[in-house]
Write a protein that holds these residues in place. Structure first.
Motif, PDB file in Angstrom:
ATOM      1  N   ILE A 378       0.863  -1.277  -0.170  1.00 36.58           N
ATOM      2  CA  ILE A 378       0.024  -0.067   0.032  1.00 36.58           C
ATOM      3  C   ILE A 378       0.977   1.176   0.053  1.00 36.58           C
ATOM      4  CG2 ILE A 378      -1.743   1.131   1.379  1.00 36.58           C
ATOM      5  CD1 ILE A 378      -2.605  -1.348   2.630  1.00 36.58           C
ATOM      6  N   GLU A 379       0.515   2.166  -0.952  1.00 37.49           N
ATOM      7  CA  GLU A 379       1.345   3.382  -1.008  1.00 37.49           C
ATOM      8  C   GLU A 379       0.388   4.549  -0.831  1.00 37.49           C
ATOM      9  OE1 GLU A 379       4.107   3.422  -4.143  1.00 37.49           O
ATOM     10  OE2 GLU A 379       5.372   2.267  -3.341  1.00 37.49           O
ATOM     11  N   VAL A 380       0.471   5.676  -0.115  1.00 43.15           N
ATOM     12  CA  VAL A 380      -0.393   6.804  -0.241  1.00 43.15           C
ATOM     13  C   VAL A 380       0.679   7.848  -0.063  1.00 43.15           C
ATOM     14  CG1 VAL A 380      -2.269   8.025   0.909  1.00 43.15           C
ATOM     15  CG2 VAL A 380      -2.039   5.577   0.934  1.00 43.15           C
ATOM     16  N   PHE A 381       0.836   8.770  -1.071  1.00 46.81           N
ATOM     17  CA  PHE A 381       1.450  10.002  -1.124  1.00 46.81           C
ATOM     18  C   PHE A 381       0.921  11.107  -1.549  1.00 46.81           C
ATOM     19  CE2 PHE A 381       2.667   6.934  -4.300  1.00 46.81           C
ATOM     20  CZ  PHE A 381       2.662   7.728  -5.442  1.00 46.81           C
ATOM     21  N   ASN A 382       1.530  12.311  -1.335  1.00 43.20           N
ATOM     22  CA  ASN A 382       0.796  13.528  -1.845  1.00 43.20           C
ATOM     23  C   ASN A 382       1.711  14.054  -2.801  1.00 43.20           C
ATOM     24  OD1 ASN A 382       3.083  14.675  -0.517  1.00 43.20           O
ATOM     25  ND2 ASN A 382       1.931  15.486   1.241  1.00 43.20           N
ATOM     26  N   SER A 389      10.461  24.826   0.513  1.00 44.88           N
ATOM     27  CA  SER A 389       9.088  25.495   0.863  1.00 44.88           C
ATOM     28  C   SER A 389       8.417  24.760   1.969  1.00 44.88           C
ATOM     29  CB  SER A 389       8.295  25.490  -0.231  1.00 44.88           C
ATOM     30  OG  SER A 389       7.978  24.268  -0.680  1.00 44.88           O
ATOM     31  N   THR A 390       7.155  25.343   2.551  1.00 48.84           N
ATOM     32  CA  THR A 390       6.511  24.656   3.633  1.00 48.84           C
ATOM     33  C   THR A 390       6.334  23.268   3.288  1.00 48.84           C
ATOM     34  OG1 THR A 390       5.863  26.851   4.443  1.00 48.84           O
ATOM     35  CG2 THR A 390       5.095  24.875   5.486  1.00 48.84           C
ATOM     36  N   PRO A 391       6.514  22.253   4.032  1.00 48.74           N
ATOM     37  CA  PRO A 391       6.150  20.855   3.703  1.00 48.74           C
ATOM     38  C   PRO A 391       4.363  20.803   3.481  1.00 48.74           C
ATOM     39  CG  PRO A 391       7.521  20.806   5.495  1.00 48.74           C
ATOM     40  CD  PRO A 391       7.258  21.875   5.224  1.00 48.74           C
ATOM     41  N   VAL A 392       4.192  19.879   2.560  1.00 46.67           N
ATOM     42  CA  VAL A 392       2.626  19.706   2.695  1.00 46.67           C
ATOM     43  C   VAL A 392       1.967  19.430   3.780  1.00 46.67           C
ATOM     44  CG1 VAL A 392       0.815  18.304   1.546  1.00 46.67           C
ATOM     45  CG2 VAL A 392       2.872  18.889   0.106  1.00 46.67           C
ATOM     46  N   ALA A 423       6.269   5.854   7.347  1.00 45.55           N
ATOM     47  CA  ALA A 423       5.663   6.934   7.104  1.00 45.55           C
ATOM     48  C   ALA A 423       6.460   8.261   7.423  1.00 45.55           C
ATOM     49  CB  ALA A 423       4.456   7.024   7.741  1.00 45.55           C
ATOM     50  N   GLY A 424       6.546   9.267   6.397  1.00 45.72           N
ATOM     51  CA  GLY A 424       7.162  10.429   6.662  1.00 45.72           C
ATOM     52  C   GLY A 424       7.410  10.939   5.461  1.00 45.72           C
ATOM     53  N   PRO A 425       8.287  12.170   5.243  1.00 46.21           N
ATOM     54  CA  PRO A 425       8.559  12.853   4.262  1.00 46.21           C
ATOM     55  C   PRO A 425       9.736  12.146   3.356  1.00 46.21           C
ATOM     56  CG  PRO A 425       9.640  14.012   6.208  1.00 46.21           C
ATOM     57  CD  PRO A 425       8.793  12.929   6.496  1.00 46.21           C
ATOM     58  N   GLU A 426       9.983  12.126   2.285  1.00 42.98           N
ATOM     59  CA  GLU A 426      10.800  11.553   1.403  1.00 42.98           C
ATOM     60  C   GLU A 426      11.153  12.380   0.274  1.00 42.98           C
ATOM     61  OE1 GLU A 426       8.205   8.440  -1.188  1.00 42.98           O
ATOM     62  OE2 GLU A 426       9.149   7.561   0.528  1.00 42.98           O
ATOM     63  N   PRO A 427      12.418  12.246  -0.529  1.00 45.91           N
ATOM     64  CA  PRO A 427      12.702  12.871  -1.692  1.00 45.91           C
ATOM     65  C   PRO A 427      11.792  12.224  -2.775  1.00 45.91           C
ATOM     66  CG  PRO A 427      14.763  12.038  -0.537  1.00 45.91           C
ATOM     67  CD  PRO A 427      13.555  11.177   0.176  1.00 45.91           C
ATOM     68  N   ALA A 428      11.653  13.205  -3.658  1.00 53.40           N
ATOM     69  CA  ALA A 428      10.734  12.711  -4.775  1.00 53.40           C
ATOM     70  C   ALA A 428      11.277  13.643  -6.167  1.00 53.40           C
ATOM     71  CB  ALA A 428       9.285  13.204  -4.748  1.00 53.40           C
ATOM     72  N   VAL A 429      11.014  13.065  -7.252  1.00 51.75           N
ATOM     73  CA  VAL A 429      11.404  13.751  -8.531  1.00 51.75           C
ATOM     74  C   VAL A 429      10.754  15.124  -8.545  1.00 51.75           C
ATOM     75  CG1 VAL A 429      11.468  13.669 -11.041  1.00 51.75           C
ATOM     76  CG2 VAL A 429      11.518  11.587  -9.558  1.00 51.75           C
ATOM     77  N   ARG A 440       7.920  14.751  -0.724  1.00 50.07           N
ATOM     78  CA  ARG A 440       6.567  14.323  -0.640  1.00 50.07           C
ATOM     79  C   ARG A 440       6.377  13.522   0.759  1.00 50.07           C
ATOM     80  NH1 ARG A 440       5.728   9.697  -5.396  1.00 50.07           N
ATOM     81  NH2 ARG A 440       7.171   8.194  -4.473  1.00 50.07           N
ATOM     82  N   TRP A 441       5.217  13.625   1.329  1.00 46.79           N
ATOM     83  CA  TRP A 441       4.779  12.790   2.378  1.00 46.79           C
ATOM     84  C   TRP A 441       4.170  11.590   1.932  1.00 46.79           C
ATOM     85  CZ3 TRP A 441       5.847  13.667   7.341  1.00 46.79           C
ATOM     86  CH2 TRP A 441       4.998  12.867   8.412  1.00 46.79           C
ATOM     87  N   ALA A 442       4.705  10.456   2.589  1.00 46.09           N
ATOM     88  CA  ALA A 442       4.494   9.141   2.067  1.00 46.09           C
ATOM     89  C   ALA A 442       4.098   8.117   2.901  1.00 46.09           C
ATOM     90  CB  ALA A 442       5.297   8.347   1.036  1.00 46.09           C
TER      91      ALA A 442
END
Length: 456
Positions: A378-382, A389-392, A423-429, A440-442
């Motif tokens: 299961i993956e849920v990310f924003n 910038s301010t995180p989501v 769960a937590g913030p992670e680097p994204a493209v 992104r928060w995943a």
């Protein structure tokens, strides 16, 4: 400076005189005299059979049979469960033993427990007999000493106790010593009984293990109910709040959209009421509440929500103003996912969506499900945001992650199924043209499909 413990270990004069003035001595004395009376009955029975055996005119075989039958009758009560229960209640009342140290017996006692109860019965009778004999000897003798000191029947005292002094003062002093010795004898017997109460009447190791397991089951059930309330009702309140706010903004400019938002509020409220009725029904059933429905009224069936309801869950998030996307691997539909895994997966996605809607309104949320290596992924990310910038979700999201109940609840669900959660913030493209690093928060959960954990 002496500690309170040290003071208790070295009692002063007041502590030494406590057996003479304490009500606990009187209660213990009553309990011991009851044991002495029972011991006297047993002794009378034994003496009677000895006299019958010594009488040559009584058939010996009949006496032996009668003695064995009587021994079986009088020897059975110490092993009976009701007698042990009465002993526990009597010890709490007369010996002031805490109910925490000596809980009320529950369940069928084991043979070892019955033997320990019988040992307590014998100890009670032996110490009770000692106190009763001391009472029957000390009180009459003290009375005779006082009477002799005032000149009444002194010859009787000299004949019965030839070694005693001829001084009336010594007689009165001895009478006082005899009467004062009784409370201390009772206090000594009380102390012995209190120390033996828990080992002989308390639960054995198997009973303690069973009680610990029952406590663990109750704690797990309370945790499950708390998670159900948090996930279902919290999600409904979040969606309802957003929909109501949207309806309030659009009621003048777009009445049709406002009506759709209010309809979504109504539907979400009904869903939340179904969840709440189910959880409250379970709570009444587990606590034995007097408000439980009459016999024959079934507990509300649990809402059967699982993977097949994820599309409705995502659609509900969209109606709340969140751009949500659901991506499901076709292998998921072809896999026989256990009911427990399906249910917990639904709750995990529901909580992740709730956090996204609450802390990052308007951000795009992607939900992806796949089956890999006999496990449901299961993956849920924003949506992507620059690292500078301010995180989501902003600071609110950080507080929710650190101090809320959402992530711990998800962790409990995953743990009960022997899965894994991250769960937590992670680097994204980063998006094209974005020179800063993006994050992104995943939420990523892995649930083994063979899990049959406590959540079942």
């Amino acid at each position: 400076m002496a500690t309170p413990t040290a003071r208790r270990r070295r009692p002063g004069p007041r502590g030494a005189l406590r057996p003479l003035t304490s009500a606990s001595t009187v209660r213990a004395g009553v309990y011991l005299i009851i044991g002495g009376v029972l011991a006297g009955a047993y002794l009378t029975l034994v003496v009677g059979f000895v006299q019958m055996l010594a009488d040559t005119g009584v058939p010996r075989a009949a006496v032996v049979v009668l003695a064995l039958l009587s021994a079986a009758i009088v020897g059975t009560p110490p092993f009976l469960e009701p007698v042990r229960t009465l002993q526990v209640l009597a010890v709490r009342t007369f010996l002031d033993v805490d109910a925490v140290d000596l809980p009320e017996p529950s369940g069928r006692p084991s043979p070892a427990t019955r033997w320990r109860g019988a040992a307590w019965y014998v100890l009670h009778l032996v110490l009770g007999a000692a106190v009763t004999v001391g009472l029957l000897l000390a009180v009459p003798l003290a009375t005779q000493l006082v009477l002799s000191a005032v000149g009444v029947d002194r010859d009787f005292l000299r004949v019965t106790v030839p070694m005693i002094s001829d001084s009336p003062v010594a007689w009165v002093a001895l009478a006082v010593v005899l009467l004062l010795a009784l409370p201390y004898l009772v206090a000594l017997a009380r102390r012995v009984l209190r120390q033996a109460a828990v080992p002989l009447l308390g639960p054995d190791q198997s009973a303690r293990i069973a009680e610990l397991e029952a406590d663990a089951r109750r704690a797990a059930e309370r945790g499950r109910l708390a998670r159900e309330l948090h996930d279902s009702v919290g999600h409904a309140l979040t969606i309802t709040t957003l929909q109501a706010a949207a309806a309030a903004r659009q009621i003048d400019s777009d009445p049709e959209a406002a009506r759709r938002a209010l309809a979504a509020v109504e539907e979400t409220g009904r869903t939340a009421m179904a969840d709440l009725d189910h959880v409250l029904g379970l709570l009444r059933a587990h606590t034995g509440s007097t408000d439980t429905p009459p016999t024959g009224t079934p507990v509300p069936a649990p809402p059967a929500r699982g993977l097949r309801h994820l599309a409705d869950l995502v659609a509900e998030a969209r109606r709340a103003g969140t751009s949500a996307v659901l991506s499901t691997d076709p292998q998921v539909d072809r896999t026989d996912v256990p009911a427990a895994v399906s249910r917990e997966a639904y709750r995990i996605v529901q909580e992740a969506l709730t956090n996204a809607v609450r802390h990052a309104p308007g951000a795009t949320v992607e939900v992806a499900l796949a089956v890999q290596d006999e496990a449901l992924e299961i993956e849920v990310f924003n949506a992507v945001r620059p690292a500078t910038s301010t995180p989501v979700g902003g600071a609110a999201a950080g507080r929710a992650a650190g101090g809320g109940r959402g992530l711990p609840g998800m962790a409990d669900r995953v743990r009960l199924l022997d899965g894994h959660l991250a769960a937590g913030p992670e680097p994204a493209v980063a998006a094209p043209g974005d020179r800063d690093g993006a994050h992104r928060w995943a939420v990523r959960a892995r649930l083994p499909l063979g899990a049959r954990g406590s959540a079942t």
